[in-house]
Each structure stands twice: as structure tokens, then as C-alpha cells.
Design an enzyme around this catalytic site. Structure first.
Site, mmCIF file in Angstrom:
data_model
loop_
_atom_site.group_PDB
_atom_site.id
_atom_site.type_symbol
_atom_site.label_atom_id
_atom_site.label_comp_id
_atom_site.label_asym_id
_atom_site.label_seq_id
_atom_site.Cartn_x
_atom_site.Cartn_y
_atom_site.Cartn_z
ATOM 1 N N SER A 5 0.827 -1.208 0.000
ATOM 2 C CA SER A 5 0.000 0.000 0.000
ATOM 3 C C SER A 5 0.860 1.256 0.000
ATOM 4 O O SER A 5 1.902 1.314 0.670
ATOM 5 C CB SER A 5 -0.904 0.007 1.233
ATOM 6 N N GLU A 40 0.201 3.731 1.602
ATOM 7 C CA GLU A 40 0.207 4.236 2.976
ATOM 8 C C GLU A 40 1.490 3.875 3.710
ATOM 9 O O GLU A 40 1.831 4.501 4.719
ATOM 10 C CB GLU A 40 -1.006 3.691 3.737
ATOM 11 N N TYR A 71 -2.579 0.052 10.043
ATOM 12 C CA TYR A 71 -2.744 -0.559 8.719
ATOM 13 C C TYR A 71 -1.450 -0.453 7.912
ATOM 14 O O TYR A 71 -0.946 -1.442 7.377
ATOM 15 C CB TYR A 71 -3.883 0.127 7.963
ATOM 16 N N ARG A 109 -16.310 -0.129 -4.495
ATOM 17 C CA ARG A 109 -15.696 0.337 -3.262
ATOM 18 C C ARG A 109 -16.702 0.228 -2.115
ATOM 19 O O ARG A 109 -17.874 0.563 -2.266
ATOM 20 C CB ARG A 109 -15.304 1.793 -3.412
#
Length: 338
Positions: free
Chosen positions: A129, A131, A153, A188
Site C-alpha cells: 500500500s 500508505e 494498517y 468500493r
């Protein structure tokens, strides 16, 4: 794309957004596709899984995964199951560590054991990811940008990313990671901010609600189309040698721009009349801006996005309007723009 010779793919989390787009691509290419769903899953999106064999498997069940490898004998494994919400990971840090971190250790260990029994393991894709980069001084990020995760996460995705690389280098497994930037579609989940926006805008347009409440509107992300990212996953496992790739569009857009495009899609020019900000929706530590450099994917995979930012958001809004008007929540007709 031309049809493949008969191959088998195992896709964990096949009923999620990415799992659906990937599974449908693989079926179209002639693969036998086996996909896992959670034993406690309710309302599985069967409308999208025509041609896919589904099996119940808890993501953290190592023995169950090992048994599934033996029974399915896949050529390729795509690990798309896991905890996907950055915001919710703060409230469920232990669960996200188990699901996104330790579960990947167990899968890699089972692949090593499979290779010892059969001489070779299936090729393995692990979704990383954007992130993971967190507070990055480098814009855009590349495959070599250091990680600075800013949420439970993100930390677990970084852990799994490095494990996947290490098992490749230590055991000779064909493992590839794709660092996926934000990728959206009408599939989504409603807990994600983009879908929260498009569904709310559709409801406002149809007179079913009056306002939309959000947190930080200043964050910027690199938003792409989920079907394009699924295509990149498949391309990575077709290479002669396993590698790691950034999958991104190369441009970031502010969340406020998502609002502008979404409201414009239903003929509303001034989004500010309908949007309220709530400080309680701010995350403990937020990442201001992330966008990736897709040069390596373009040059080595021949990959490029097919839908732009505006097209994606407009498609999501129009689909949510149609859902509300028709009462049909799920149909393959929603997957791609008409």
C-alpha cells in the site's frame, strides 16, 4: 488480451473490490479461478463471481490455506484478503496485525513447504500500500522510497511487503509486490471516503438527504481505477523474474476535488452548500499527500491506466444514482462505464 493455456489461480478475498475485478479478468483469460471468502461473510457478491469457484477460508488459518494449496494446485496465488481500512485500523490494531501481517507469514511458510514437497511453489502476489510511505520527503514515491508508516494498517502492510521480498530472496520463491495507490470503482465499500461521497451525492441529487459530513478535505491522494490495478497484478506474475512495482497514476488530487467532480456529475456546481466538516472524523495521524511514479510499471509491464480521475468519480456517482433509482445494488453492468 489473448486467452491463456489452462492455468489455475487462487485469489484470496475474491468477493472484495480487487478480487472481483481480478477474478473476472482471469476468467476472461481462460484461467480456472478459485477464490476464498470469509466463513462469516454475508451478502457475498455472487452477481460478479460467475465462473469462479468459491471456498470458505479464514485468512489467518494456516492449515486451511496449506490444505487449499494441495487441493487446488494453483499456478498463481493472489493474496487480496485482509483488513483494508486505514481509519478503522486505529480501533482494531491487533486484528489488522494478525490479518495483514502474521497471516502473510503463514502463507509464505506454506509456500515454502509446498515447494519442498513438489519442487516448486505457485507464483505469489502480495498487495502493498502507498500508505507505507507515510510522511515521505520524496514526491513522487518510487520502488526505492523508504517506508514511514503512520497507521497500524500501514505498518502491517510494510511488514508484509518486506517479508514477501525476504522470502523471495531467502527461499527462491516467485513473490512479487505491487505497491497500490488508492484505486476506486463502484464496488468500493461504503466505509471508504470516495464511496461515501459518491453515494451521498447520489442521495442528495435524488432528494434523499441534505448534507454530507467529512473530516479532512485537504488530504491528497493518487486515485486510479481498480480494474486497471487488477490488470497490473496479473502482469507482474507473467514476468520471467519476480520484481516489485509501484502501481499509480503519477498525479495526486485533493479530496476537495473528488467532491467537486462528484457534485458536478449530478449538475451541482457548488459542493460547499452540502458539505459539513466534523473534527471528530480526523485521524490520529494523517498523511497529507501521496503520489507514485509508475515509470517502472510502464516500461517493464507495458502498463498504463485506462480511466482518468474525473471518469472514475463520474462513473461511481452515475452508478450510485442508478442503484438508488433501480433498487438493484449489484450487477456486472456496474463494473465499467457504459
Amino acid at each position: 488480451m489473448t486467452a491463456q493455456t489452462s492455468r489455475t489461480a487462487l485469489v484470496t478475498g475474491v468477493a472484495g473490490q480487487d478480487g472481483i475485478y481480478l477474478a473476472r479478468l482471469l476468467v476472461d483469460l481462460g484461467y480456472r479461478v478459485v477464490g476464498t471468502i470469509r466463513p462469516d461473510a454475508s451478502g457475498v457478491r455472487r452477481a460478479y463471481l460467475d465462473g469462479v469457484e468459491t471456498v470458505e477460508l479464514e485468512q489467518r488459518d494456516r492449515a486451511g490455506f496449506g490444505a487449499l494449496l494441495e487441493s487446488v494446485r494453483p499456478d498463481e496465488v493472489y493474496n487480496l484478503a485482509g483488513f483494508t481500512s486505514v481509519g478503522a485500523s486505529w480501533r482494531h490494531a491487533e486484528t489488522v496485525a494478525e490479518t495483514n501481517g502474521l497471516a502473510v507469514v503463514r502463507m509464505l511458510e506454506e509456500l515454502v513447504a509446498y515447494a519442498e514437497r513438489h519442487g516448486e511453489a505457485p507464483r505469489f502476489f502480495q498487495p502493498s500500500s502507498s500508505e507505507m510511505f507515510g510522511v515521505s520527503d520524496q514526491q513522487p514515491q518510487t520502488e526505492g522510497t523508504p517506508h514511514h508508516p503512520r497507521s497500524p494498517y500501514a505498518a502491517t502492510k510494510s511488514f508484509a511487503h518486506h517479508l514477501t521480498v525476504n522470502y523471495r530472496e531467502s527461499y527462491g520463491l516467485f513473490t512479487a509486490t505491487g505497491t497500490l495507490y488508492n484505486h476506486e470503482s463502484p464496488l468500493r465499500g461504503s466505509q471508504f471516503v470516495t464511496r461515501k461521497i459518491t453515494r451521498s451525492v447520489a442521495e442528495i441529487a435524488l432528494g434523499r438527504r441534505d448534507e454530507l459530513t467529512l473530516g479532512n478535505l485537504d488530504v491528497r491522494r493518487d486515485w486510479g481505477f481498480a480494474a486497471d490495478y487488477a490488470r497490473a497484478m496479473h502482469l507482474m506474475l507473467q514476468l520471467d523474474d519476480p520484481q516489485d512495482f509501484i502501481i499509480a497514476t503519477g498525479a495526486s488530487r485533493q479530496l476537495a476535488e473528488v467532491l467537486e467532480v462528484a457534485f458536478a456529475a449530478v449538475g451541482i456546481d457548488d459542493a460547499s452548500r452540502y458539505v459539513r466538516q466534523d473534527p471528530s472524523l480526523m485521524r490520529p495521524a494523517d498523511v497529507v499527500d501521496l503520489y507514485g511514479d509508475p515509470t517502472k510499471a510502464r516500461e517493464q509491464l507495458g502498463w498504463a491506466p485506462t480511466l482518468g480521475f474525473e471518469q472514475i468519480i463520474e462513473h461511481m456517482v452515475h452508478t450510485d444514482v442508478e442503484r438508488l433509482r433501480s433498487g438493484v445494488e449489484e450487477t456486472p453492468a456496474y463494473l465499467f462505464p457504459a
